[in-house]
Structures are given as structure tokens and as C-alpha cells.
Design an enzyme around this catalytic site. Structure first.
Site, PDB file in Angstrom:
ATOM      1  N   LYS A  53      11.915   7.044  11.515  1.00 43.03           N
ATOM      2  CA  LYS A  53      10.736   7.554  12.217  1.00 43.03           C
ATOM      3  C   LYS A  53       9.779   6.399  12.489  1.00 43.03           C
ATOM      4  O   LYS A  53       9.611   5.521  11.646  1.00 43.03           O
ATOM      5  CB  LYS A  53      10.064   8.610  11.317  1.00 43.03           C
ATOM      6  N   ILE A  79       4.626  15.554  17.905  1.00 43.88           N
ATOM      7  CA  ILE A  79       4.411  15.254  16.495  1.00 43.88           C
ATOM      8  C   ILE A  79       3.201  14.325  16.370  1.00 43.88           C
ATOM      9  O   ILE A  79       2.451  14.397  15.398  1.00 43.88           O
ATOM     10  CB  ILE A  79       5.664  14.579  15.876  1.00 43.88           C
ATOM     11  N   ASN A 107      11.772   1.523  13.618  1.00 47.25           N
ATOM     12  CA  ASN A 107      11.067   1.780  14.876  1.00 47.25           C
ATOM     13  C   ASN A 107       9.584   1.551  14.625  1.00 47.25           C
ATOM     14  O   ASN A 107       9.017   2.088  13.675  1.00 47.25           O
ATOM     15  CB  ASN A 107      11.374   3.232  15.285  1.00 47.25           C
ATOM     16  N   CYS A 138       3.680   4.351  23.492  1.00 46.17           N
ATOM     17  CA  CYS A 138       2.342   4.719  23.034  1.00 46.17           C
ATOM     18  C   CYS A 138       1.290   4.189  23.998  1.00 46.17           C
ATOM     19  O   CYS A 138       1.465   3.147  24.619  1.00 46.17           O
ATOM     20  CB  CYS A 138       2.042   4.119  21.671  1.00 46.17           C
ATOM     21  N   LYS A 173      12.538   0.034  23.233  1.00 42.58           N
ATOM     22  CA  LYS A 173      12.850   1.415  23.627  1.00 42.58           C
ATOM     23  C   LYS A 173      12.028   1.796  24.843  1.00 42.58           C
ATOM     24  O   LYS A 173      10.794   1.814  24.805  1.00 42.58           O
ATOM     25  CB  LYS A 173      12.559   2.355  22.465  1.00 42.58           C
ATOM     26  N   THR A 201      11.353  10.294  25.289  1.00 44.03           N
ATOM     27  CA  THR A 201      11.227  11.647  25.854  1.00 44.03           C
ATOM     28  C   THR A 201      10.510  11.650  27.204  1.00 44.03           C
ATOM     29  O   THR A 201       9.663  10.802  27.478  1.00 44.03           O
ATOM     30  CB  THR A 201      10.480  12.567  24.887  1.00 44.03           C
ATOM     31  N   GLY A 251      19.559  10.296  24.717  1.00 41.74           N
ATOM     32  CA  GLY A 251      19.066  11.410  25.529  1.00 41.74           C
ATOM     33  C   GLY A 251      20.076  12.527  25.627  1.00 41.74           C
ATOM     34  O   GLY A 251      21.003  12.464  26.420  1.00 41.74           O
TER      35      GLY A 251
HETATM   36  C1  FMN Z   1      10.714  15.493  16.964  1.00 40.07           C
HETATM   37  C2  FMN Z   1      10.934  14.161  17.594  1.00 40.07           C
HETATM   38  C3  FMN Z   1      10.270  13.027  17.110  1.00 40.07           C
HETATM   39  C4  FMN Z   1      10.451  11.788  17.704  1.00 40.07           C
HETATM   40  N1  FMN Z   1       9.807  10.694  17.199  1.00 40.07           N
HETATM   41  C5  FMN Z   1      10.042   9.457  17.753  1.00 40.07           C
HETATM   42  C6  FMN Z   1       9.441   8.287  17.215  1.00 40.07           C
HETATM   43  O1  FMN Z   1       8.736   8.333  16.218  1.00 40.07           O
HETATM   44  N2  FMN Z   1       9.671   7.077  17.823  1.00 40.07           N
HETATM   45  C7  FMN Z   1      10.479   6.992  18.927  1.00 40.07           C
HETATM   46  O2  FMN Z   1      10.670   5.901  19.447  1.00 40.07           O
HETATM   47  N3  FMN Z   1      11.085   8.087  19.447  1.00 40.07           N
HETATM   48  C8  FMN Z   1      10.878   9.317  18.885  1.00 40.07           C
HETATM   49  N4  FMN Z   1      11.506  10.421  19.418  1.00 40.07           N
HETATM   50  C9  FMN Z   1      12.386  10.271  20.589  1.00 40.07           C
HETATM   51  C10 FMN Z   1      13.857  10.226  20.182  1.00 40.07           C
HETATM   52  O3  FMN Z   1      14.116   9.133  19.354  1.00 40.07           O
HETATM   53  C11 FMN Z   1      14.756  10.165  21.434  1.00 40.07           C
HETATM   54  O4  FMN Z   1      14.446   9.001  22.171  1.00 40.07           O
HETATM   55  C12 FMN Z   1      14.569  11.357  22.334  1.00 40.07           C
HETATM   56  O5  FMN Z   1      14.398  12.530  21.571  1.00 40.07           O
HETATM   57  C13 FMN Z   1      15.736  11.563  23.312  1.00 40.07           C
HETATM   58  O6  FMN Z   1      16.950  11.758  22.633  1.00 40.07           O
HETATM   59  P1  FMN Z   1      17.563  13.217  22.298  1.00 40.07           P
HETATM   60  O7  FMN Z   1      17.569  13.985  23.581  1.00 40.07           O
HETATM   61  O8  FMN Z   1      18.923  12.947  21.756  1.00 40.07           O
HETATM   62  O9  FMN Z   1      16.658  13.835  21.287  1.00 40.07           O
HETATM   63  C14 FMN Z   1      11.325  11.678  18.816  1.00 40.07           C
HETATM   64  C15 FMN Z   1      11.994  12.806  19.299  1.00 40.07           C
HETATM   65  C16 FMN Z   1      11.827  14.032  18.705  1.00 40.07           C
HETATM   66  C17 FMN Z   1      12.557  15.219  19.248  1.00 40.07           C
END
Ligand code: FMN
Ligand code: FAD
Ligand code: FAD
Ligand code: FMN
Ligand code: FES
Ligand code: FES
Lengths: 312, 258, 312, 258
Positions: A53, A79, A107, A138, A173, A201, A251
Site C-alpha cells: 500500500k 481510500i 509504493n 497524487c 506508476k 485508476t 488494470g
Molecule cells: C482499494 C484500492 C486502493 C488502492 N491504493 C493504491 C495505492 O495506495 N497506490 C497506488 O499506486 N495504487 C493504488 N491503487 C490502484 C491499484 O494499484 C491499481 O493500479 C488499480 O486498481 C488498477 O488495477 P486493478 O483493476 O487490477 O485493480 C488502489 C486500488 C484500489 C482498488
């Protein structure tokens, strides 16, 4: 359909800068806690890497609830980067992670270029931290909240600062909320990134029509899950053609088939995110499925198929 | 503590009034290790929509080994689960979360409202195994909703008092109206149900009586990974607790009540 | 859950420039043919408007097949703007559309600013054409294929040219594949657009891992359907706060609840796209559901709830 | 022509070898207006995933009013349909597309391969109603796959010759191997199955024998609206035809064969 093959196991290793992973399947930041949360449900030592995280210098409480909403084949999260902060991370989480038998990628996120630099510097000497992943989605507080990830020059400045202080390979990222993701990728490559990972995201929203309020306290949130896979795959394909450094696909990856789409499009490795929530065994199943696919097509290694998409 | 991710076979499906359904599953491995108050994450439907699992308390340890879930149809996921046929398989992850705490020496009371009553049956089974026979106060909309729980609790040997919103059974009004009549010997109350009900129970207990409550929030993972299930901590703005990991059972004093 | 109310039917009408619609539910371009295709399955006269498949000056054959792929809660299309061309449209399709009893909006597309202007000029006097919707997602051939919809100045140039020649209100359809959709919206508003509609499709991709080829002959395609709704809703909300002209919400709308989310976020009207394919009755059901919602909350009119999202 | 979008009740589910399933639906309104070769778009699963309906030919007009579908499980949607239980409802849109053309005076032959045989039964029913008893040539992987069609066709009074890839029934080889033995009196061939098979039939018929084929493409709408189901037109690069609207039945000469 992937059928299991009988011949010798194919070579799944991946090289990212000086970092060697046993296989290309990592768990995405924010979707796998600090590893321990999943220890009862899958074998952590089999993972290519665990990406923890996002960690900031100081602890963050994150956004008020509600923080998550389910959407069609996806979810929104806001979050708000809740995390224990760098010092507690090192004391409370790293000892467990160090003995998991897998690579650990941290990260990191900051509100200013200086914060990113400080994080990289502080993590440089830490045993068991195998690489950094720089989350540039961010908002930059110095620049009025415009996201670092949306402006090539700002992203490059973060990457240069991190590279200057980092002791490990640096993965950057990328955000998908841009007109030209390949431009961003080239900017961070030129600034010294050892690899790029994408996508973070997509910004989305959901509304409770009876309360007439956003379903998330933060109003908007990040969309993830199978819904975003087509967009992620397209961006990975574009970026893989634009840069020379390794590309890590993220993704909506939930199955080996999904992961292999990204590999063929040019990803050297992948991250599994939202799928961990509804299938905690997803990452392990994906590793097995990739092996089976390589066996089926008698490919000696994963590397042999990276970016081999035909488009004639 | 062991956790499982598996498909389990549905052994029995019972439909009650007010869209309440009881599913019996052959999850003897979960039954063997679960504690009352813990929950499972249940996959709903045939495809990737709905995407996320739904959390359900373990309602009971089933006689032949296995567990039961008691659920109310409130949306898409629960509607799909209610359509399940005997013999079909359902994927569960669990048992998850922290269960109810051990009973004190002395009298114990369980207070449940609506479908929130679901975990109280397992709790009662567990207390009775320890020789503790709780007094159970249950509230519901109308008489029919009590059918799933009351006979079973009485068979266990518990004294059960009920209320209904429409007066069709027991006290006409809130279940919390029954609290003042509690014996002074009650040492602990376990409560589960709508937030206003639990808040009233918590107020009633104050510092005099130990009180544990089981909370619900939307959950993506149930594992402590997504941080989606955050709830505020009394007197603090710098951190949240997470219902799936620190709960779903909390001391009433750990909760910010509305 | 929307319960039906008994009191007088609420006023659903929508004003877009000089165009008045009986209700806010239109069918999106490219998803409803030229109307006739659905005549056996729903009452066309009940629709707020029919927006026809994008029309170019000359007929276009479109892309080679395969042109569509299903994705998680969505689909990719690479139809390639196949259409009968302006002249055949006027002769073969307009007569039927004129007698449908609903408003007809013609979606137009060109490869150059001049083509857009010509289309608008030619349609200016045509009876039964109630408005134009300008699709600016096409690549500008004069400018090396950069999409008009990604650069504010280029989008503004198209809009000015269309407005100069158009005889009907002009709706500009925005692309979601940009960093700042509000910036695009303001650019076209300043250039004279009477309304904006959004979103067009997100660019996506899908790969056949066994053939090792893109599933679409065109490689990439446009993502639509419920999967994109959270992104569309967020963009509509952003744009509604940035412009004064009416905003028309599009993207994954399949139910009245979906449509109402867009209305609360600030959309004066909505378009139903992909949902028409799997539920040909979707648009009619949405009209009924919106009426029922307004009745349930004793709202006198749709206009009374546009943009009433609370975010305190 | 009337079209319907409705839920229909599943009256019967029959499972055959090789993942073939026959569903009988109480769609008497569709049965009343449908022509052989037309298809229906079928919703699969419980949620929005899979999103799109799947196209299936009308396999037969069911004796008590209603239609049958004959499907092979090849992916997610068909797997979900195969799990349907009697009494459940399935949403159909149809009948859609252009059916087979009327038979000429003279002999008629139907050629089917694999699951492509599905529409030929309805076609045979229709021909027999008109007093035309077609000769039917059917190819399949192995004997078991013929079980769903051959007995019914023989009951109708059709002469049926079969082939199998594994030689377990009839001719060991391709169904098209049976073509040269056709009587010179055959005036028209209706073919349905894999593209290479239909291409061989089309080559065999040439200009001598009228030949209609039924094509498959991925479809989003089935209504002529999405333009997703495009196929090339022989000798033209400026336009495509659309399988759902101009077909799925085409003259063999209208098709660009590989
Ligand atoms: C609940 C949640 C928390 C996330 N927290 C972070 C984070 O702290 N740092 C980060 O770079 N990406 C974070 N992401 C993004 C994911 O690492 C990932 O890039 C994104 O969800 C797309 O992949 P997925 O479709 O497989 O979930 C978070 C995603 C989710 C769903
Ligand atoms: C620890 C825990 C134990 C629970 N035990 C039970 C039980 O034993 N019996 C029972 O009937 N219900 C129980 N619930 C509530 C149950 O999880 C919801 O009713 C269910 O998730 C609703 O899903 P849906 O798809 O039908 O509703 P929808 O409203 O369509 O769901 C949409 C989303 O919201 C979430 N959601 C909606 N309502 C709730 C809720 N009350 N709590 C958590 N998430 C919700 C869903 O999980 C889903 O992600 C429990 C909840 C928690 C957190
Ligand atoms: C006019 C027409 C009539 C048909 N009649 C029959 C029939 O009677 N019996 C039968 O078993 N099959 C028939 N098919 C094929 C049937 O539609 C596919 O087998 C089915 O759509 C596969 O769905 P799936 O979800 O199981 O497969 P998946 O591969 O998971 O489907 C993914 C997507 O591809 C599409 N797709 C996959 N294969 C085909 C295909 N062969 N044709 C069209 N779309 C496909 C699906 O519709 C879906 O959109 C017909 C196809 C058409 C076009
Ligand atoms: C098959 C298909 C064809 C489309 N053709 C056009 C078009 O010609 N012109 C246009 O402006 N948009 C076109 N669109 C985009 C839709 O009008 C709409 O903006 C988009 O699909 C998002 O809405 P939805 O999620 O409700 O489908 C098309 C979409 C689909 C799926
Ligand atoms: S539900 Fe994911 S952390 Fe609690
Ligand atoms: S399937 Fe949509 S036009 Fe043919």
C-alpha cells in the site's frame, strides 16, 4: 482455454533494472495490504513481488467513509491513501515482509517533489526493499493540486528527484487520466525511470439517487477492476511501443488470459489488483495459467512472448 | 487462524417471510474453526457482475457439520443467493473477522433487530455449549420474521422475548423498550441490528454493563487489505478502524454512535 | 427502487437551444441505426429524440470485421463510422424518420473543418432535422490525424464553422480520452455550441491470446456500456460545473436509476447507447422510470432536479 | 414482421453428448411467425456480465406451441444457458433476420455440419409441411452428436445420411464427401455449418445448383443497428453487408469464401 502441458517448466523470470523477479505476477499497491492479510489464503512466496500500500512520510488517516462503491464489473475507491507512514511501515510491516520469501516493492507518494525525494532516500538502504514504485497520481500541493501524473514536466521532476536518492530500481506508476499516456511514459523514461507501470485508476463517480449525494464521501474515486481492462490494455500497448524500459501492465487483470493479453501487448510483467479482493487466490492462479500457456505453445520463456502481438 | 476459499454445496434452502432465506452449506471446515460473530465473504451470481463478494455472518453451526447463513434479500447479490437451488455450489471465503468475546460470570443478554439477529443464533449455540443460557430479546417488523430464529433459540433452552413493529407478536414497539425490564444481574449484552437500535442498547448499558456490538459496512475484501470498511474512532481524527479486521464485533464504547 | 406514484404526470420537457424535447431520453448515435431498426420493439414516438448514426459527406464502408468484442460489462466497437453518406441519408432515411413522431438529431462527422461546415450547411434547411450533434472524436486529416476532440483550439474551429452554417441548434459531442474534459467543454461553449453531450467511447483494446492478434481488425476500438458509467458520470459532473449551456449525459445508461444519476450530476438530458443492443426497450423503460421517480418525490418537473446533487 | 422481447419459460432441457443442449421454450408467439433460418437473441446469466445477448437459430417449432434451441457450450454464455433449469425464464428478442428461401420444384438437399445443423430441423419441418421431403446430409465429430437431430428428421420422413470425423457412425470423413453421390435432380442445397464446409458446398453447387447458406458472426444487437456483423461483398470494397439484417441466410454466390 489453457491446457496443461507436461514438458519442462518454462522460464518465467523478469528483469526490471537490477531487480530480478521469479515470475511476472505482482500484487498491486493498495489491493494486497502489507502481504500478511492474504497469508492464510495463498502462498506468498510464490508471488513475483508484493507491492505494498502506498507509503507517505507521515501517517495518513485517509478519507472519511463511505470509501468504496461497487460498479458494473468494477469498483470505485476513495481510500485517500490511508497508510501507517514510513516509520511505522519500517518497524511494523517490513520485518514480516522480509521473511515472506518474495520480492517487496514499496509504493511511495508525496505532496511535493521534496517528499518523494525524502522517501526514496530513507528507503535507499533498507534491507528487503527490492524496488520503489512511484505513485504520481497524487495532487501536487505546491502547484495548486494539479496531479503530478498529468503534466510531463512535473512527473519528470519527481522521477529525477527520486532517482537521485533511490538505492533501488525505480518504477513509475502512470495515471490513465491523460490525453497521451505515451507522452507521460517517455517523459519519465527520459527522467531516468527504470520501468513504468500502468494503469492507476480512472477517475469516476457514483450517485445515490435517493439521498441525492455522491456515494463516496470524497465525491469521486478511482475506478478499477475488469471494467477498465480494455483501456489499460490499450495504454500498455501504446506505451510499450513508445519506451525502451520494461512496462508493467495493470488494470482489471483477473485471469491468466487477462495477464497474457498484457504480455503480448508488450508488458514484461503484470500486477493483480481488484481481483485479489474477490479471488484472493487470483495471483497464484495466474502464475500457473501463464506457465501452462507457455507450455501449451512450447515457448521456452515468458520473455519470448513479450510484445509479440501480430498486427498485420 | 485458518481461512478457506472454497466452493461449498448448498444442502438446504429455506424461505421465510419478509424475504428472509436460510442457506445450509456443507462447510464443515469453516464450522470447525469459526467463532460466533465471524463472517464469510460470499460470491453472488454467475458472472463478474456483481463483482464483489457479499459479507454474511455465520448464522449457525449446522448439526451434520457445516454452517448456515440467514440473509434478507435487499439488492442484487442477495436476490441471486436467494435463487440458489439445493445441490448448487457457492464460493465462500472465511471465517473472517473478530468474533464475540467470551461471556462473563453472570447473566448475559442478546439483543437483535431485524436481519441483524443472524449471528446471534451461533452466539447462543456457543454460549449454551459453555453452560451459559442467555436471555434473548429480538425485534422485527412483524411476527413472520421471527419464524427463522425463535423456535431454534427456545430449543437451545434460551428465554426469548420478542417485539414487532406492527404488534403482530410480543411487545408492540422497539426491542429496546424491553431493556429496562432486564434483571440487574445482567453482566453483558451482545447486540446486533440496525445502528439506531445498537446505539440505544449502548446508551442503556453505559459504563454499567459490558456491551459488544456487531457492525456492518460495505466491504470489498473482508481481509483488511482494501481499507474500504473504515469507521471513525471515538475522539480521534488521525485514524480509522476497519470493520472487517478490528471487528465486525466491537466494544460499544469503541464506536462513534450517531 | 422506484415506486410508481399516482398524482399528475411530471413535466419531462427539456429545452436545448431553440429545440424542445418532450422528455430527456434520446438514443445515442450509432446504437439505434436510423430508427426503423427498433420500430418493432418499442414505440419510437415516445422517445425524446433519435440521434442517427454519424453521417459523413460521402458514404463510408467502415472498418473490416471483426468490429465488435464483448468486454466485462461493456463492449468495444470499431465500426469505423460506416454510413450511407449525406445524400442517401436524406433520400433513404429522412422520410421514415420524419414521420416517427419524435425529434431527429443528425450526428455529423468530417475529416476536415470544411467538411463539417459543408454538412451543417447542407442540413440547414432540411425539414425534420431538429438539431445537429457534432462528433469531434474523428482524426483531423489536415492535422496529421490528431483527433479534433483532444485539442481545444481544433474543437473550437470545428464548432465555429458548423455554427456559421447550421440552421439548427448544435450539440457538440465530447471525447473522454482527454486530461481535462471541462477545458474542452468550455472551448466549444465559447465557440458557440448550444449544448454539449458526453461521453463518446473510451479507447480500448482486446487481444486473442491464442491467435496473438488484436480481437478487432482495427486493433483498438471504443469502449461503451455499463463499464464506463462511473467515468462518464464524473465527466458530466465536471462539465456541468464548468459550462452554462445544457449538458447531455451519455455512457453506460441502462436504467432510470442510471439516467437520474446523470441528471442529478447536472445533465439536462441523457442518451441511451449500448443498452439498446441488449434491451431494445431500454429507452422507454427509462422514460417511465424517470416519471415514477419524480412522482415519488413529488417533483413537479425534471428541470427541478437537474444538478441538484448535494455535496456538503 | 412482428418481433418480440419477452421472458419465456423453459419447459424442457435435454443434454446430449459433446456439450449439446436442447432448450424448449413456451414462445408460441415467436413460433407463430418465425421462418426457418431466423434467429433469436438470448440473454445469458444473472447479471450484466455477459452483457450482450447471444444469437441462436430457431431449431424447431415445438409441438405444443413454442420453439426449441439447440446449442453447444463453447464459452461463458452458452455455459450459463446450459445450466438453465426447467421452469426458469429466459429473455429472448426475435424472430430476427432473413430466413431460408422457398424451395424450388424438384429435389432439395440440406447439408449440415456440427452445431450448424441447428436451424436445419426447423427448415425440414417447414419443407415437409409443403410436401417437400429433403435429403439431409449431416456431419459431426462422432456418433453421439447426431442423437439430437437424426431421429427427429427421420420421424419427419426425411432420408438422412451421416458422416463422422471419427468414423463412429456413417461415412468416416467430411459430410461434403457425400455430395458427389447426390442425385442430378437436386435443384437446391441449403447448407449450414463451419465456413470451410459451406465453402465446399458452395464450390460443389457452383452455378448449377441454387445454394443458400446460413452465416455466423459476432453480433451486438441482431437488429441492424450496431453494424458490428459486417461481412464483405464479393467484388466490392466500398461497402459491407450485415449478417443480422441481410442474412443470416445468403445465396452462396453473395458470400466471399476463403
Ligand atoms: C482499494 C484500492 C486502493 C488502492 N491504493 C493504491 C495505492 O495506495 N497506490 C497506488 O499506486 N495504487 C493504488 N491503487 C490502484 C491499484 O494499484 C491499481 O493500479 C488499480 O486498481 C488498477 O488495477 P486493478 O483493476 O487490477 O485493480 C488502489 C486500488 C484500489 C482498488
Ligand atoms: C460483517 C457483516 C455481516 C453481515 N451479515 C449479514 C447476515 O448475516 N445476513 C444478512 O442478510 N446480511 C448481512 N450483512 C449485510 C449484507 O452484507 C448485505 O445485505 C449485502 O451485502 C447486500 O448485498 P446486495 O447485493 O443484495 O445489495 P446491494 O445494495 O445491491 O449491494 C451493493 C453493494 O453494497 C454492499 N452492501 C449493501 N448493503 C450492505 C450492508 N448492509 N452491509 C454491507 N454491505 C452492504 C454490498 O455488499 C455490495 O457491495 C452483513 C454485513 C456485514 C458487513
Ligand atoms: C445467426 C446465428 C445463429 C446461431 N445459431 C446457433 C445455434 O443454433 N446453436 C449454437 O450452438 N450456436 C449458434 N450460433 C453461435 C452462437 O451464437 C455462439 O456459439 C455463442 O454466441 C457463443 O457464446 P458464448 O458466450 O458461449 O461464447 P464466448 O466465446 O464466450 O462469447 C464471446 C462473444 O463472442 C460471440 N461469439 C462467440 N462465438 C460465436 C459464434 N460462433 N457466432 C456468433 N457469435 C459468437 C458471443 O456471442 C459473445 O458476444 C449462432 C450464431 C449466429 C450468428
Ligand atoms: C456500435 C457503436 C457505434 C457508435 N457509433 C457512433 C457514431 O457514429 N457517432 C458517435 O458520435 N458516437 C457513436 N457511438 C458512441 C455512442 O453514441 C455513445 O457515445 C457511447 O457508446 C457511450 O454510450 P453507451 O455506453 O450508452 O453506449 C457508437 C457506439 C457504439 C457502441
Ligand atoms: S473490507 Fe477490505 S479492509 Fe475491510
Ligand atoms: S448485429 Fe448489430 S447490426 Fe448486425
Amino acid at each position: 482455454m489453457i491446457v496443461h502441458a507436461t514438458n519442462s517448466t518454462p522460464d518465467l523470470h523478469v528483469q526490471i533494472g537490477t531487480l530480478k523477479l521469479d515470475n511476472p505476477v505482482m500484487t498491486a499497491s493498495g489491493t494486497f495490504g502489507y502481504g500478511a492479510e492474504f497469508a492464510g489464503l495463498l502462498d506468498l512466496s510464490r508471488l513475483g513481488a508484493i507491492i505494498v500500500k502506498g507509503i507517505s512520510l507521515k501517517p495518513r488517516a485517509g478519507n472519511p467513509p463511505p470509501r468504496i462503491v461497487e460498479t458494473a464489473c468494477g469498483m470505485l475507491n476513495a481510500i485517500g491513501l490511508e497508510n501507517v507512514g514510513l516509520e511505522r511501515f519500517l518497524v511494523e510491516k517490513m520485518p514480516y515482509l522480509r521473511q515472506c520469501g518474495t520480492r517487496v516493492i514499496v509504493n511511495i507518494l508525496g505532496d511535493t517533489v521534496a517528499e518523494y525525494a525524502q522517501l526514496a532516500g530513507r528507503l535507499a538502504g533498507v534491507a528487503g526493499v527490492d524496488a520503489l514504485e512511484v505513485n504520481i497520481s497524487c495532487p501536487n500541493v505546491d502547484k495548486g493540486g494539479v496531479a503530478f501524473g498529468a503534466v510531463p514536466e512535473m512527473a519528470a521532476a519527481v522521477v529525477r528527484a527520486v532517482k537521485e536518492h533511490a538505492g533501488q530500481p525505480v518504477i513509475v506508476k502512470l495515471s490513465p487520466n491523460v490525453t497521451d499516456v505515451a507522452l507521460m511514459a517517455r517523459a519519465v523514461e527520459d527522467a531516468g525511470a527504470d520501468a513504468v507501470s500502468l494503469i492507476n485508476t480512472l477517475i469516476g463517480m457514483a450517485i445515490d439517487i435517493h439521498a441525492r449525494r455522491p456515494k463516496l464521501a470524497n465525491r469521486t474515486g478511482g475506478l478499477s477492476g475488469p471494467a477498465v481492462k480494455p483501456v489499460a490494455l490499450r495504454m500498455v500497448w501504446q506505451v510499450a511501443q513508445a519506451v525502451r524500459i520494461p512496462v508493467i501492465g495493470i488494470g482489471g487483470i483477473a485471469t491468466a488470459e487477462d495477464a497474457l493479453e498484457f504480455v503480448l501487448a508488450g508488458a514484461s510483467a503484470v500486477q493483480v489488483g481488484t481481483a485479489n479482493f474477490y479471488n484472493p487466490r487470483a495471483a497464484e492462479e495466474i502464475i500457473d495459467g501463464i506457465s501452462a500457456y507457455l507450455g501449451q505453445y512450447q515457448e521456452p520463456s515468458l520473455a519470448a512472448i513479450v510484445g509479440t502481438l501480430r498486427h498485420d | 487462524m485458518p481461512e478457506f476459499q472454497k466452493n461449498y454445496t448448498v444442502r438446504r434452502v429455506e424461505h421465510f417471510e419478509a424475504n428472509i432465506v436460510r442457506l445450509s452449506l456443507d462447510a464443515s471446515d469453516i464450522a470447525a474453526v469459526a467463532r460466533p460473530g465471524q463472517f464469510v465473504m460470499v460470491a453472488c451470481g454467475t458472472g463478474q457482475d456483481p463483482l464483489l463478494r457479499r459479507p454474511f455472518s455465520i448464522h449457525s453451526r449446522y448439526p451434520d457439520g457445516g454452517i448456515q447463513l440467514l440473509l434478507r434479500v435487499v439488492g442484487r447479490g442477495t436476490a441471486m443467493l436467494a435463487e440458489t437451488a439445493v445441490g448448487q455450489q457457492i464460493s465462500l471465503v472465511g471465517p473472517l473477522g473478530k468474533g464475540f468475546g467470551i461471556p462473563p460470570d453472570g447473566e448475559v443478554c442478546l439483543v437483535g433487530g431485524g436481519i441483524g439477529c443472524a449471528p446471534l443464533f451461533f452466539l447462543a449455540q456457543w454460549l449454551v455449549e459453555q453452560g451459559v443460557f442467555p436471555l434473548v430479546l429480538l425485534g422485527a417488523g412483524s411476527a413472520g420474521e421471527h419464524a427463522a430464529l425463535v423456535p431454534g433459540l427456545r430449543d437451545l433452552g434460551c428465554a426469548v422475548h420478542v417485539s414487532t413493529d406492527d404488534g403482530s407478536l410480543g411487545h408492540h414497539g422497539f426491542v429496546t423498550d424491553l431493556l429496562p425490564a432486564l434483571s440487574g444481574k445482567v453482566q453483558k449484552v451482545y447486540a446486533c441490528g440496525p445502528v439506531p437500535m445498537m446505539a440505544a442498547v449502548a446508551r442503556f448499558c453505559g459504563d454499567r454493563i459490558a456491551c459488544e456490538v456487531s457492525l456492518e459496512t460495505h466491504m470489498a475484501c473482508g481481509l483488511g487489505a482494501c481499507l474500504g470498511c473504515a469507521i471513525p474512532i471515538p475522539g480521534r481524527t488521525d485514524a480509522y478502524r476497519h470493520v472487517c479486521k478490528h471487528g465486525p464485533v466491537f466494544q460499544a464504547t469503541e464506536v462513534v454512535w450517531p
